[in-house]
Design a protein around this motif. Sequence first.
Motif, PDB file in Angstrom:
ATOM      1  N   TYR B  44      78.813  53.631  64.328  1.00 63.65           N
ATOM      2  CA  TYR B  44      79.275  52.460  63.574  1.00 63.65           C
ATOM      3  C   TYR B  44      80.323  52.867  62.542  1.00 63.65           C
ATOM      4  CZ  TYR B  44      79.131  48.696  60.114  1.00 63.65           C
ATOM      5  OH  TYR B  44      79.468  47.726  59.220  1.00 63.65           O
ATOM      6  N   GLU B  45      80.063  53.919  61.802  1.00 60.42           N
ATOM      7  CA  GLU B  45      81.017  54.380  60.791  1.00 60.42           C
ATOM      8  C   GLU B  45      82.349  54.768  61.443  1.00 60.42           C
ATOM      9  OE1 GLU B  45      80.768  54.030  57.727  1.00 60.42           O
ATOM     10  OE2 GLU B  45      78.697  54.211  57.062  1.00 60.42           O
ATOM     11  N   GLY B  46      82.261  55.435  62.599  1.00 62.44           N
ATOM     12  CA  GLY B  46      83.480  55.823  63.314  1.00 62.44           C
ATOM     13  C   GLY B  46      84.244  54.596  63.784  1.00 62.44           C
ATOM     14  N   ILE B  48      84.150  51.531  62.488  1.00 65.48           N
ATOM     15  CA  ILE B  48      84.773  50.855  61.343  1.00 65.48           C
ATOM     16  C   ILE B  48      86.060  51.578  60.954  1.00 65.48           C
ATOM     17  CG2 ILE B  48      84.519  50.254  58.894  1.00 65.48           C
ATOM     18  CD1 ILE B  48      82.746  48.549  60.559  1.00 65.48           C
ATOM     19  N   ASN B  49      86.000  52.907  60.919  1.00 70.30           N
ATOM     20  CA  ASN B  49      87.199  53.670  60.556  1.00 70.30           C
ATOM     21  C   ASN B  49      88.346  53.393  61.518  1.00 70.30           C
ATOM     22  OD1 ASN B  49      86.013  54.740  58.318  1.00 70.30           O
ATOM     23  ND2 ASN B  49      85.711  56.788  59.160  1.00 70.30           N
ATOM     24  N   MET B  50      88.029  53.294  62.813  1.00 68.58           N
ATOM     25  CA  MET B  50      89.075  53.008  63.798  1.00 68.58           C
ATOM     26  C   MET B  50      89.739  51.670  63.515  1.00 68.58           C
ATOM     27  SD  MET B  50      87.181  53.893  67.309  1.00 68.58           S
ATOM     28  CE  MET B  50      88.067  54.915  68.422  1.00 68.58           C
ATOM     29  N   ILE B  52      89.673  49.908  60.367  1.00 65.25           N
ATOM     30  CA  ILE B  52      90.338  49.718  59.068  1.00 65.25           C
ATOM     31  C   ILE B  52      91.401  50.775  58.764  1.00 65.25           C
ATOM     32  CG2 ILE B  52      88.389  48.421  58.079  1.00 65.25           C
ATOM     33  CD1 ILE B  52      87.679  50.814  56.402  1.00 65.25           C
ATOM     34  N   HIS B  53      91.327  51.943  59.403  1.00 65.96           N
ATOM     35  CA  HIS B  53      92.314  52.981  59.096  1.00 65.96           C
ATOM     36  C   HIS B  53      93.289  53.223  60.247  1.00 65.96           C
ATOM     37  CE1 HIS B  53      89.969  53.796  55.574  1.00 65.96           C
ATOM     38  NE2 HIS B  53      88.925  54.185  56.270  1.00 65.96           N
ATOM     39  N   ALA B  54      92.856  53.002  61.475  1.00 59.97           N
ATOM     40  CA  ALA B  54      93.742  53.233  62.614  1.00 59.97           C
ATOM     41  C   ALA B  54      94.005  51.870  63.259  1.00 59.97           C
ATOM     42  CB  ALA B  54      93.096  54.200  63.595  1.00 59.97           C
ATOM     43  N   MET B 106      82.303  56.980  52.221  1.00 54.23           N
ATOM     44  CA  MET B 106      81.013  57.522  52.648  1.00 54.23           C
ATOM     45  C   MET B 106      80.884  57.600  54.163  1.00 54.23           C
ATOM     46  SD  MET B 106      78.928  58.541  50.369  1.00 54.23           S
ATOM     47  CE  MET B 106      77.469  58.538  51.408  1.00 54.23           C
ATOM     48  N   GLY B 107      81.860  57.065  54.881  1.00 48.58           N
ATOM     49  CA  GLY B 107      81.746  56.982  56.339  1.00 48.58           C
ATOM     50  C   GLY B 107      81.697  58.349  57.004  1.00 48.58           C
ATOM     51  N   LEU B 108      82.729  59.155  56.760  1.00 48.62           N
ATOM     52  CA  LEU B 108      82.764  60.485  57.389  1.00 48.62           C
ATOM     53  C   LEU B 108      81.581  61.347  56.936  1.00 48.62           C
ATOM     54  CD1 LEU B 108      86.634  61.165  57.401  1.00 48.62           C
ATOM     55  CD2 LEU B 108      85.157  60.794  59.394  1.00 48.62           C
TER      56      LEU B 108
HETATM   57 MG   LIG Z   1      84.764  54.679  56.731  1.00 48.56          MG
END
Ligand SMILES: [Mg+2]
Lengths: 109, 137
Positions: B44-46, B48-50, B52-54, B106-108
């Motif tokens: 899930y954290e990965g 979300i990162n994809m 909001i950041h990628a 806190m995701g990574l």
């Molecule tokens: Mg994150």
Amino acid sequence: MTVRDLLAIKEFKVAVEGDMDLPVSCGYMGDLLSVVMGYAEEESAWITIQSHVNIVAVATLRGVSAIIIAHGFEPDEDTVETAKEENITILTTELNPFEAAKKLVEFGL
Amino acid sequence: MTFDYIVDPTEPERAGRASTKFKGVLKELGVSPKVIRALSIAMYEGEINMVIHANGGNIHCEVDADKIRVIMKDSGPGIPELDKAMKPGWSTASTQARELGFGAGMGLPNIKKWSDNLVVETEVGVGTTLTMEFNLT
Ligand SMILES: [Mg+2]
Ligand SMILES: Nc1ncnc2c1ncn2[C@@H]1O[C@H](COP(=O)(O)OP(=O)(O)OP(=O)(O)O)[C@@H](O)[C@H]1O
């Protein structure tokens, strides 16, 4: 204590009735989802002011028993639908997060 | 067994679909609740990162007898200072993402904590690939 017991707190209203038999053994307050994901304990009653659909994912994945949305915020339509699918209870309250937490404490949590 | 998911970047509010789907698959396969929880949190954290950041990306999951491997690949901006990004509290999340409750940095760290093995390959301007493994035994 179970989620159902929390309904005795008159300031809490049911927005989604999920699995009411889940145990509640602790509480957590937080609006930063990854922090909740990292630190909330299982069987928590989670107080937040977030109301969008991701709170359901966090609650389900983390093993939170019920979400309490404070400050009079209402869950989005998406949130309600997904919580029903995932069988997660959402309560709402006009109280601010601190006052909501106090209610839980007064109630014996 | 392998499972593939595409992560749609257009609706950050809805991110987490792939993780939720794969969680259902693992339940049906009878994977232990402990492993399922650790894996779903990390994935899930990965995911979300994809979003909001990628610019979204692809997730490839391999279920073997002794471990599950989740490979999350995006063609986003990459992570210029990976050692900082791995530390709790470091975030470049946008105001919009922060309003949704993301951006605690806190995701990574969560992914690192919940996976049994994590490899991050990232190149600025090219993209980021996370490979996480979860032991079944
Ligand atoms: Mg994150
Ligand atoms: N897939 C990615 N592509 C580009 N940059 C990334 C990616 N994943 C993480 N980052 C960078 O690493 C930082 C830290 O990521 P991390 O997931 O730990 O925190 P966050 O996403 O900012 O906040 P949180 O996860 O707590 O909501 C991000 O702010 C971003 O700068």
